[in-house]
Design an enzyme around this catalytic site. Structure first.
Site, mmCIF file in Angstrom:
data_model
loop_
_atom_site.group_PDB
_atom_site.id
_atom_site.type_symbol
_atom_site.label_atom_id
_atom_site.label_comp_id
_atom_site.label_asym_id
_atom_site.label_seq_id
_atom_site.Cartn_x
_atom_site.Cartn_y
_atom_site.Cartn_z
ATOM 1 N N SER A 55 12.807 14.957 -80.061
ATOM 2 C CA SER A 55 12.136 14.353 -81.148
ATOM 3 C C SER A 55 13.024 14.818 -82.308
ATOM 4 C CB SER A 55 10.510 14.790 -81.565
ATOM 5 O OG SER A 55 10.774 16.230 -81.953
ATOM 6 N N ASP A 93 13.474 10.786 -78.860
ATOM 7 C CA ASP A 93 12.006 10.245 -78.840
ATOM 8 C C ASP A 93 11.720 9.833 -80.120
ATOM 9 O OD1 ASP A 93 9.491 10.024 -77.453
ATOM 10 O OD2 ASP A 93 8.842 12.101 -77.899
HETATM 11 P P1 13P Z 1 2.102 14.265 -75.299
HETATM 12 O O1 13P Z 1 2.475 15.170 -76.356
HETATM 13 O O2 13P Z 1 0.802 13.591 -75.600
HETATM 14 O O3 13P Z 1 2.331 14.669 -73.817
HETATM 15 O O4 13P Z 1 3.007 12.842 -75.474
HETATM 16 C C1 13P Z 1 4.443 12.933 -75.378
HETATM 17 C C2 13P Z 1 5.191 11.933 -75.841
HETATM 18 O O5 13P Z 1 4.762 10.935 -75.612
HETATM 19 C C3 13P Z 1 6.332 12.097 -76.422
HETATM 20 O O6 13P Z 1 7.001 10.780 -77.037
#
Ligand code: 13P
Length: 287
Positions: free
Chosen positions: A49, A84
């Site tokens: 992220s 992400d």
């Molecule tokens: P979770 O944190 O619910 O596992 O989701 C992860 C996600 O979708 C990252 O983009």
């Protein structure tokens, strides 16, 4: 070597399994996920992220660390390093930093703006040899105590974005990030089937993999989901194992406070949940 995620996900669609995309935060996370994927001979995607990228001092550090670890650990399974929920600027930063895959999350823009920005990024990403994911229909989740139930994407909008030449598509089907609330309605398979009917064999991405029951995961894979993102569950396993180690006073025994010892149970916890997910997703032996 880092690879784009295109080929591994196309193979997953054909083979009716999914590849796990696990978010990384630091060296322990990366090492635990890479070694588990290698042990299970599974392709793997490392999600980063923008917040985690910043935490690790920047995307260039992340690329350098992950590339070197793949090399030094003798990892031979396909590994994609993937941004992400990237912003427009974040995508450019990751392209420059040597990521092998990006996600542009334009789901909060009006659809025409999402289309325009995604289109531009598809051209740039492909020119540089990266795969690209786009998103339609926001993924809900808990933010400042407000719990969103997860939107369902409009299949026609999905088609518009898919037609831009993206490599895989994240579409909201009632999934949310973080833990699912007790009154969660489950995934909308109707929406998933309608999206699949519009976009054909393009790999679909299921965000919010934490806490989705195994039968719903399997059904989603049957309906074309080929990439499943998991983040929170690794954090929970890491925290639980670390808490147990400290509560048992192990950090006070001998040199138990040594960070390499202190962080070891948490890393083992991540390995445990990553193994469980890779087995559930069906990608064992698919490297
Ligand atoms: P979770 O944190 O619910 O596992 O989701 C992860 C996600 O979708 C990252 O983009």
């Amino acid at each position: 070597m880092l690879v784009p995620a295109t080929e591994m996900l196309q193979k997953a669609v054909e083979g009716h399994y999914a590849v796990g995309a696990f978010n990384i935060n630091n060296l322990e996370w990366t090492k635990a996920i890479l070694s588990t994927a290698q042990e299970l001979s599974s392709p793997v995607i490392l999600g980063v992220s923008e917040g985690a990228g910043k935490y690790m001092t920047g995307f260039k550090t992340v690329t350098a660390m992950v590339s070197a670890m793949v090399d030094e650990m003798g990892i031979t399974v396909p590994v994609a390093l993937h941004l992400d929920h990237g912003t427009y600027d974040g995508c450019y930063k990751c392209i420059r930093a040597g990521f092998s895959s990006i996600m542009f999350d334009g789901s909060h823009y009006p659809i025409d703006e999402n289309v325009a920005k995604t289109k531009e990024l598809v051209t740039v990403a492909h020119k540089m040899g990266l795969s690209i994911e786009a998103e339609v229909g926001a993924i809900g989740g808990e933010e400042d105590g407000v719990i969103g139930m997860g939107e369902c994407a409009d299949p026609d909008e999905c088609k518009r974005i898919a037609d831009l030449g993206i490599d895989f598509l994240a579409a909201g089907i009632g999934n949310i990030h973080g833990k699912y609330p007790a009154n969660w309605q489950g995934l909308s398979f109707e929406t998933l089937a309608a999206i699949k009917a519009k976009i054909g064999d393009m790999p679909l991405v299921l965000h919010g993999g934490t806490g989705i029951p195994a039968d719903q995961i399997k059904k989603a894979i049957d309906l074309g989901v080929a990439k499943i993102n998991v983040n929170t569950e690794c954090q929970l396993y890491f925290a639980d194992a670390t808490r147990k180690y400290i509560e048992e006073g192990k950090d006070q025994q001998g040199k138990g406070y040594d960070p390499r010892k202190l962080l070891a149970p948490g890393a083992a916890g991540i390995k445990e949940i990553v193994k469980e997910k890779i087995e559930l997703f069906g990608s064992v032996g698919k490297a």
